[in-house]
Design a protein around this motif. Sequence first.
Motif, mmCIF file in Angstrom:
data_model
loop_
_atom_site.group_PDB
_atom_site.id
_atom_site.type_symbol
_atom_site.label_atom_id
_atom_site.label_comp_id
_atom_site.label_asym_id
_atom_site.label_seq_id
_atom_site.Cartn_x
_atom_site.Cartn_y
_atom_site.Cartn_z
ATOM 1 N N LEU A 177 51.826 29.100 52.566
ATOM 2 C CA LEU A 177 50.784 29.161 51.544
ATOM 3 C C LEU A 177 49.423 29.494 52.153
ATOM 4 O O LEU A 177 48.671 30.305 51.604
ATOM 5 N N GLY A 178 49.107 28.894 53.299
ATOM 6 C CA GLY A 178 47.848 29.188 53.972
ATOM 7 C C GLY A 178 47.767 30.639 54.408
ATOM 8 O O GLY A 178 46.730 31.298 54.243
ATOM 9 N N ALA A 179 48.860 31.171 54.963
ATOM 10 C CA ALA A 179 48.873 32.578 55.379
ATOM 11 C C ALA A 179 48.695 33.494 54.179
ATOM 12 O O ALA A 179 47.953 34.488 54.239
ATOM 13 N N TYR A 180 49.356 33.146 53.071
ATOM 14 C CA TYR A 180 49.219 33.967 51.869
ATOM 15 C C TYR A 180 47.785 33.938 51.338
ATOM 16 O O TYR A 180 47.229 34.970 50.966
ATOM 17 N N LEU A 181 47.178 32.761 51.307
ATOM 18 C CA LEU A 181 45.807 32.655 50.804
ATOM 19 C C LEU A 181 44.809 33.389 51.694
ATOM 20 O O LEU A 181 43.882 34.039 51.197
ATOM 21 N N ILE A 182 44.996 33.297 53.005
ATOM 22 C CA ILE A 182 44.102 34.018 53.917
ATOM 23 C C ILE A 182 44.278 35.523 53.744
ATOM 24 O O ILE A 182 43.298 36.268 53.679
ATOM 25 N N ASN A 183 45.517 35.978 53.666
ATOM 26 C CA ASN A 183 45.768 37.407 53.475
ATOM 27 C C ASN A 183 45.194 37.887 52.144
ATOM 28 O O ASN A 183 44.587 38.959 52.072
ATOM 29 N N SER A 184 45.356 37.096 51.095
ATOM 30 C CA SER A 184 44.798 37.465 49.790
ATOM 31 C C SER A 184 43.277 37.511 49.830
ATOM 32 O O SER A 184 42.666 38.388 49.219
ATOM 33 N N SER A 185 42.667 36.567 50.544
ATOM 34 C CA SER A 185 41.213 36.562 50.663
ATOM 35 C C SER A 185 40.715 37.809 51.384
ATOM 36 O O SER A 185 39.740 38.432 50.957
ATOM 37 N N LEU A 186 41.394 38.163 52.461
ATOM 38 C CA LEU A 186 40.980 39.342 53.221
ATOM 39 C C LEU A 186 41.205 40.632 52.428
ATOM 40 O O LEU A 186 40.367 41.532 52.438
ATOM 41 N N GLN A 187 42.330 40.713 51.723
ATOM 42 C CA GLN A 187 42.585 41.902 50.908
ATOM 43 C C GLN A 187 41.636 41.961 49.724
ATOM 44 O O GLN A 187 41.211 43.044 49.321
ATOM 45 N N GLY A 188 41.284 40.820 49.162
ATOM 46 C CA GLY A 188 40.319 40.782 48.070
ATOM 47 C C GLY A 188 38.940 41.197 48.531
ATOM 48 O O GLY A 188 38.176 41.807 47.778
ATOM 49 N N PHE A 189 38.607 40.901 49.762
ATOM 50 C CA PHE A 189 37.316 41.294 50.311
ATOM 51 C C PHE A 189 37.235 42.814 50.481
ATOM 52 O O PHE A 189 36.192 43.418 50.270
ATOM 53 N N ILE A 190 38.356 43.411 50.828
ATOM 54 C CA ILE A 190 38.384 44.863 51.044
ATOM 55 C C ILE A 190 38.364 45.628 49.727
ATOM 56 O O ILE A 190 37.729 46.675 49.616
ATOM 57 N N ALA A 191 39.028 45.088 48.705
ATOM 58 C CA ALA A 191 39.116 45.794 47.418
ATOM 59 C C ALA A 191 37.778 45.729 46.682
ATOM 60 O O ALA A 191 37.119 44.693 46.641
ATOM 61 N N GLU A 192 37.396 46.848 46.099
ATOM 62 C CA GLU A 192 36.107 46.904 45.399
ATOM 63 C C GLU A 192 36.142 46.208 44.043
ATOM 64 O O GLU A 192 35.150 45.640 43.614
ATOM 65 N N GLU A 193 37.278 46.252 43.357
ATOM 66 C CA GLU A 193 37.332 45.666 42.014
ATOM 67 C C GLU A 193 37.541 44.153 42.026
ATOM 68 O O GLU A 193 37.445 43.503 40.999
ATOM 69 N N ASN A 194 37.822 43.581 43.179
ATOM 70 C CA ASN A 194 38.041 42.150 43.300
ATOM 71 C C ASN A 194 36.686 41.441 43.450
ATOM 72 O O ASN A 194 35.814 41.908 44.170
#
Length: 190
Positions: free
Chosen positions: A31-48
């Motif tokens: 769960l921690g790995a998923y949340l960190i990955n989602s946070s990093l991908q959300g930071f990269i995406a412009e619409e997030n």
Amino acid sequence: MKKNKNLQENSTQNFILKGFNSVQIGVYILLGAYLINSSLQGFIAEENPMGMMSIQIIETICFFIIFLVLVFSAVAIFFSSRRSARKANIKVWNKVSKQHFLKFLLIGLPGIFFLTILKNIGINYLTPFFLFYLGFVLAMLNSKKKKQYYLLAAISVLLAVIVYIIPTYWYSSLLIIGGSFFVYGIIVRK
């Protein structure tokens, strides 16, 4: 729960990785790995909406997730050991358990300190350091000399080497180590 005042003294190590607490730790890592990955991908995406945050805020969120994983993992081991000690009608805290807990603190706290220092030196070294240190901690806290602990430590160190060579493999390696804890908890129940 009724308090039993007549608990017996025991001389065995109570805080051990087994069964359901290992499954919980595996789930926390996943769960921690998923949340960190989602946070990093959300930071990269412009619409997030996370794309509007600064890198320092994302970094703080990721370190808070790591902190929660560590705290929840330690709490899972403590409460699982407490529950099984109460069922066996023995005391949770004995001389061996206190020594093991002190050893855990003396090994774990420098790792957290080095992890925070390492984030300033190079972000690509965080996951390899974490995996290597996890393997080191598992090997050092293996008081019963179980082969399965050493296997988990070896998997962790091997993944640390792979992530050091291929830094983009960090997410997959955390999924593998989380899955390893999960499988270990299913296989080793005692």
